[in-house]
Write a protein that holds these residues in place. Structure first.
Motif, PDB file in Angstrom:
ATOM      1  N   GLY A   1      40.215  24.842  33.046  1.00  0.00           N
ATOM      2  CA  GLY A   1      41.551  25.374  32.787  1.00  0.00           C
ATOM      3  C   GLY A   1      41.857  26.648  33.556  1.00  0.00           C
ATOM      4  N   LEU A   2      41.042  26.967  34.557  1.00  0.00           N
ATOM      5  CA  LEU A   2      41.195  28.204  35.328  1.00  0.00           C
ATOM      6  C   LEU A   2      41.622  27.878  36.759  1.00  0.00           C
ATOM      7  CD1 LEU A   2      37.949  29.943  34.045  1.00  0.00           C
ATOM      8  CD2 LEU A   2      40.273  30.193  33.154  1.00  0.00           C
ATOM      9  N   LYS A   3      42.644  28.575  37.237  1.00  0.00           N
ATOM     10  CA  LYS A   3      43.191  28.290  38.565  1.00  0.00           C
ATOM     11  C   LYS A   3      43.001  29.465  39.515  1.00  0.00           C
ATOM     12  CE  LYS A   3      46.837  25.831  38.919  1.00  0.00           C
ATOM     13  NZ  LYS A   3      47.821  24.798  38.860  1.00  0.00           N
ATOM     14  N   MET A   4      42.981  29.135  40.792  1.00  0.00           N
ATOM     15  CA  MET A   4      42.867  30.151  41.836  1.00  0.00           C
ATOM     16  C   MET A   4      43.933  31.236  41.659  1.00  0.00           C
ATOM     17  SD  MET A   4      43.168  29.756  45.975  1.00  0.00           S
ATOM     18  CE  MET A   4      44.945  29.810  46.123  1.00  0.00           C
ATOM     19  N   GLY A   5      43.518  32.484  41.830  1.00  0.00           N
ATOM     20  CA  GLY A   5      44.455  33.600  41.817  1.00  0.00           C
ATOM     21  C   GLY A   5      44.824  34.128  40.451  1.00  0.00           C
ATOM     22  N   MET A   6      44.318  33.531  39.381  1.00  0.00           N
ATOM     23  CA  MET A   6      44.662  34.009  38.033  1.00  0.00           C
ATOM     24  C   MET A   6      44.214  35.456  37.850  1.00  0.00           C
ATOM     25  SD  MET A   6      43.620  30.867  35.494  1.00  0.00           S
ATOM     26  CE  MET A   6      44.839  30.742  34.199  1.00  0.00           C
ATOM     27  N   SER A   7      45.020  36.206  37.133  1.00  0.00           N
ATOM     28  CA  SER A   7      44.643  37.576  36.781  1.00  0.00           C
ATOM     29  C   SER A   7      43.726  37.524  35.553  1.00  0.00           C
ATOM     30  CB  SER A   7      45.894  38.392  36.447  1.00  0.00           C
ATOM     31  OG  SER A   7      46.466  37.910  35.235  1.00  0.00           O
ATOM     32  N   LEU A   8      43.134  38.660  35.213  1.00  0.00           N
ATOM     33  CA  LEU A   8      42.278  38.724  34.020  1.00  0.00           C
ATOM     34  C   LEU A   8      43.057  38.373  32.753  1.00  0.00           C
ATOM     35  CD1 LEU A   8      39.880  41.755  34.457  1.00  0.00           C
ATOM     36  CD2 LEU A   8      39.275  39.360  34.156  1.00  0.00           C
ATOM     37  N   ASP A   9      44.311  38.807  32.682  1.00  0.00           N
ATOM     38  CA  ASP A   9      45.133  38.489  31.511  1.00  0.00           C
ATOM     39  C   ASP A   9      45.378  36.989  31.408  1.00  0.00           C
ATOM     40  OD1 ASP A   9      45.282  41.124  30.708  1.00  0.00           O
ATOM     41  OD2 ASP A   9      47.193  41.504  31.723  1.00  0.00           O
ATOM     42  N   GLU A  10      45.650  36.353  32.537  1.00  0.00           N
ATOM     43  CA  GLU A  10      45.881  34.902  32.539  1.00  0.00           C
ATOM     44  C   GLU A  10      44.601  34.146  32.180  1.00  0.00           C
ATOM     45  OE1 GLU A  10      49.415  34.444  35.873  1.00  0.00           O
ATOM     46  OE2 GLU A  10      47.351  34.841  36.559  1.00  0.00           O
ATOM     47  N   ILE A  11      43.468  34.630  32.684  1.00  0.00           N
ATOM     48  CA  ILE A  11      42.176  34.015  32.357  1.00  0.00           C
ATOM     49  C   ILE A  11      41.899  34.178  30.863  1.00  0.00           C
ATOM     50  CG2 ILE A  11      39.671  34.220  32.672  1.00  0.00           C
ATOM     51  CD1 ILE A  11      40.334  35.021  35.629  1.00  0.00           C
ATOM     52  N   SER A  12      42.159  35.356  30.351  1.00  0.00           N
ATOM     53  CA  SER A  12      41.932  35.652  28.933  1.00  0.00           C
ATOM     54  C   SER A  12      42.709  34.683  28.035  1.00  0.00           C
ATOM     55  CB  SER A  12      42.333  37.087  28.640  1.00  0.00           C
ATOM     56  OG  SER A  12      42.059  37.408  27.306  1.00  0.00           O
ATOM     57  N   ALA A  13      43.924  34.324  28.451  1.00  0.00           N
ATOM     58  CA  ALA A  13      44.742  33.392  27.672  1.00  0.00           C
ATOM     59  C   ALA A  13      44.130  31.994  27.616  1.00  0.00           C
ATOM     60  CB  ALA A  13      46.150  33.323  28.264  1.00  0.00           C
ATOM     61  N   GLN A  14      43.272  31.667  28.586  1.00  0.00           N
ATOM     62  CA  GLN A  14      42.612  30.353  28.621  1.00  0.00           C
ATOM     63  C   GLN A  14      41.203  30.398  28.027  1.00  0.00           C
ATOM     64  OE1 GLN A  14      44.129  27.527  29.499  1.00  0.00           O
ATOM     65  NE2 GLN A  14      45.956  28.779  29.755  1.00  0.00           N
ATOM     66  N   CYS A  15      40.856  31.533  27.422  1.00  0.00           N
ATOM     67  CA  CYS A  15      39.504  31.706  26.882  1.00  0.00           C
ATOM     68  C   CYS A  15      39.533  31.989  25.382  1.00  0.00           C
ATOM     69  CB  CYS A  15      38.796  32.859  27.599  1.00  0.00           C
ATOM     70  SG  CYS A  15      38.471  32.492  29.338  1.00  0.00           S
ATOM     71  N   GLU A  16      38.397  31.757  24.751  1.00  0.00           N
ATOM     72  CA  GLU A  16      38.273  32.003  23.315  1.00  0.00           C
ATOM     73  C   GLU A  16      38.086  33.476  22.995  1.00  0.00           C
ATOM     74  OE1 GLU A  16      35.156  29.517  21.808  1.00  0.00           O
ATOM     75  OE2 GLU A  16      36.126  27.684  22.521  1.00  0.00           O
ATOM     76  N   GLU A  17      37.587  34.239  23.964  1.00  0.00           N
ATOM     77  CA  GLU A  17      37.349  35.676  23.783  1.00  0.00           C
ATOM     78  C   GLU A  17      37.826  36.416  25.020  1.00  0.00           C
ATOM     79  OE1 GLU A  17      33.118  35.787  23.445  1.00  0.00           O
ATOM     80  OE2 GLU A  17      33.090  34.715  21.532  1.00  0.00           O
ATOM     81  N   GLU A  18      37.921  37.716  24.919  1.00  0.00           N
ATOM     82  CA  GLU A  18      38.270  38.537  26.081  1.00  0.00           C
ATOM     83  C   GLU A  18      37.145  38.471  27.116  1.00  0.00           C
ATOM     84  OE1 GLU A  18      41.027  40.566  26.886  1.00  0.00           O
ATOM     85  OE2 GLU A  18      41.921  39.419  25.236  1.00  0.00           O
ATOM     86  N   PRO A  19      37.472  38.434  28.415  1.00  0.00           N
ATOM     87  CA  PRO A  19      36.427  38.488  29.443  1.00  0.00           C
ATOM     88  C   PRO A  19      35.586  39.745  29.299  1.00  0.00           C
ATOM     89  CG  PRO A  19      38.530  37.874  30.413  1.00  0.00           C
ATOM     90  CD  PRO A  19      38.807  38.287  28.987  1.00  0.00           C
ATOM     91  N   SER A  20      34.286  39.609  29.505  1.00  0.00           N
ATOM     92  CA  SER A  20      33.359  40.724  29.383  1.00  0.00           C
ATOM     93  C   SER A  20      32.896  41.144  30.780  1.00  0.00           C
ATOM     94  CB  SER A  20      32.168  40.290  28.525  1.00  0.00           C
ATOM     95  OG  SER A  20      31.203  41.295  28.473  1.00  0.00           O
ATOM     96  N   PHE A  21      33.192  42.383  31.154  1.00  0.00           N
ATOM     97  CA  PHE A  21      32.844  42.883  32.484  1.00  0.00           C
ATOM     98  C   PHE A  21      31.334  42.990  32.646  1.00  0.00           C
ATOM     99  CE2 PHE A  21      31.945  46.495  35.349  1.00  0.00           C
ATOM    100  CZ  PHE A  21      32.533  46.006  36.506  1.00  0.00           C
ATOM    101  N   MET A  22      30.830  42.462  33.789  1.00  0.00           N
ATOM    102  CA  MET A  22      29.401  42.536  34.091  1.00  0.00           C
ATOM    103  C   MET A  22      29.141  43.544  35.201  1.00  0.00           C
ATOM    104  SD  MET A  22      28.010  40.632  31.906  1.00  0.00           S
ATOM    105  CE  MET A  22      26.351  40.615  32.486  1.00  0.00           C
ATOM    106  N   LYS A  23      29.707  43.272  36.393  1.00  0.00           N
ATOM    107  CA  LYS A  23      29.566  44.177  37.531  1.00  0.00           C
ATOM    108  C   LYS A  23      30.545  43.750  38.606  1.00  0.00           C
ATOM    109  CE  LYS A  23      26.091  41.521  39.973  1.00  0.00           C
ATOM    110  NZ  LYS A  23      25.075  41.561  40.955  1.00  0.00           N
ATOM    111  N   ASP A  24      30.882  44.649  39.474  1.00  0.00           N
ATOM    112  CA  ASP A  24      31.797  44.378  40.584  1.00  0.00           C
ATOM    113  C   ASP A  24      32.982  43.527  40.115  1.00  0.00           C
ATOM    114  OD1 ASP A  24      30.046  45.841  42.226  1.00  0.00           O
ATOM    115  OD2 ASP A  24      28.876  44.057  42.681  1.00  0.00           O
ATOM    116  N   ASP A  25      33.125  42.311  40.651  1.00  0.00           N
ATOM    117  CA  ASP A  25      34.239  41.427  40.280  1.00  0.00           C
ATOM    118  C   ASP A  25      33.857  40.411  39.208  1.00  0.00           C
ATOM    119  OD1 ASP A  25      35.729  42.663  42.253  1.00  0.00           O
ATOM    120  OD2 ASP A  25      35.583  41.017  43.693  1.00  0.00           O
ATOM    121  N   VAL A  26      32.675  40.518  38.613  1.00  0.00           N
ATOM    122  CA  VAL A  26      32.128  39.467  37.750  1.00  0.00           C
ATOM    123  C   VAL A  26      32.390  39.747  36.269  1.00  0.00           C
ATOM    124  CG1 VAL A  26      30.050  38.152  37.165  1.00  0.00           C
ATOM    125  CG2 VAL A  26      30.282  39.148  39.448  1.00  0.00           C
ATOM    126  N   TYR A  27      32.916  38.712  35.591  1.00  0.00           N
ATOM    127  CA  TYR A  27      33.189  38.777  34.161  1.00  0.00           C
ATOM    128  C   TYR A  27      32.614  37.534  33.493  1.00  0.00           C
ATOM    129  CZ  TYR A  27      36.668  42.293  35.422  1.00  0.00           C
ATOM    130  OH  TYR A  27      37.287  43.408  35.916  1.00  0.00           O
TER     131      TYR A  27
END
Length: 196
Positions: A23-49
Motif C-alpha cells: 500500500g506504499l507508493k513512490m514519493g509518499m511523504s512520512l505523513d502519507e506513509i503513516s496513514a497506510q500504517c498501523e503505527e507511526e513510523p519509527s526513525f532508525m537512522k538517515d532516511d530509514v524508518y
C-alpha cells in the motif's frame, strides 16, 4: 456526465493507492506513509524508518521504508522472521521459492541467481554445505525483477534474497529480505554522490 466521471475516479482512487507494494507508493511523504500504517513510523537512522503497514504479508514481520526529504519514499525493505535451517538450507530455499512464485504473479518471471563460489574447495561445494556457504558468503540465492523489463508501480527493481543470521545464538537461522527500489532512488543516489 462530469459528475459520473468524478464519482468513478473517487471510487477507484483507494484501489490505486493500495495497488503498490504494501500500500506504499513512490514519493509518499512520512505523513502519507503513516496513514497506510498501523503505527507511526519509527526513525532508525538517515532516511530509514521502521513501519507496520496495514497491508502486509504473513511471511514478513519487519518493514523499513527509506524516505528522502526531497523525493519522498524511494525504497522499501521487508524482512521475514527467522527460518531455522538444516545443513542443506532446505527450509529457507522452500520459503524463497514460495515467495518468489507469489511475487512472479505480479511482476513476471525473475532472473534467478543461484550460485556457489567456484573458488572454494570442491568438497565444500556439495549440497550438504549449502547453509554454511550461505553464512560464509560463498553462496547466493536471489531473484531479481526489472533488469530487462519495466515494472509497474514506478518500481525500478524488486529483489528477493536469502540472508543467513550470523548471530552466535541463531547459528541455524536465515531470513528472506525483499527489496523494492522505486525509480526515484537514482535521484537520491545522485544527491548523495554530489559530495564527491
Amino acid at each position: 456526465m462530469k459528475k459520473i466521471l468524478l464519482t468513478l475516479i473517487f471510487a477507484l482512487l483507494p484501489f490505486t493507492i493500495l495497488a503498490a507494494p504494501f500500500g506504499l507508493k513512490m514519493g509518499m511523504s512520512l505523513d502519507e506513509i503513516s496513514a497506510q500504517c498501523e503505527e507511526e513510523p519509527s526513525f532508525m537512522k538517515d532516511d530509514v524508518y521502521l513501519v507496520k503497514p496495514k497491508k502486509s504479508h504473513p511471511m514478513f514481520s519487519y518493514y523499513a521504508v527509506y524516505v528522502n526529504e526531497k523525493v519522498g519514499l524511494y525504497q522499501i525493505r521487508a524482512i521475514s522472521d527467522s527460518v531455522t535451517c538444516n545443513k542443506y538450507g532446505t527450509e529457507i530455499q522452500n520459503a524463497f521459492n514460495s515467495v518468489k512464485d507469489r511475487i512472479a504473479k505480479t511482476y513476471g518471471k525473475p532472473k534467478i541467481i543461484d550460485k556457489v563460489d567456484p573458488n572454494i574447495h570442491s568438497f565444500l561445494q556439495k549440497a550438504e554445505h549449502w547453509f554454511q556457504n550461505l553464512k560464509d558468503g560463498s553462496c547466493q540465492l536471489s531473484a531479481i525483477w526489472g533488469e530487462n523489463t519495466q515494472l509497474a508501480d514506478d518500481l525500478e527493481t524488486v529483489a528477493l534474497d536469502c540472508v543467513a543470521d550470523n548471530s552466535v545464538f541463531h547459528f541455524e537461522d536465515a531470513h528472506l529480505v525483499l527489496y523494492y527500489y522505486f525509480s526515484n532512488a537514482k535521484a537520491v543516489e545522485d544527491e548523495q554522490d554530489d559530495v564527491f
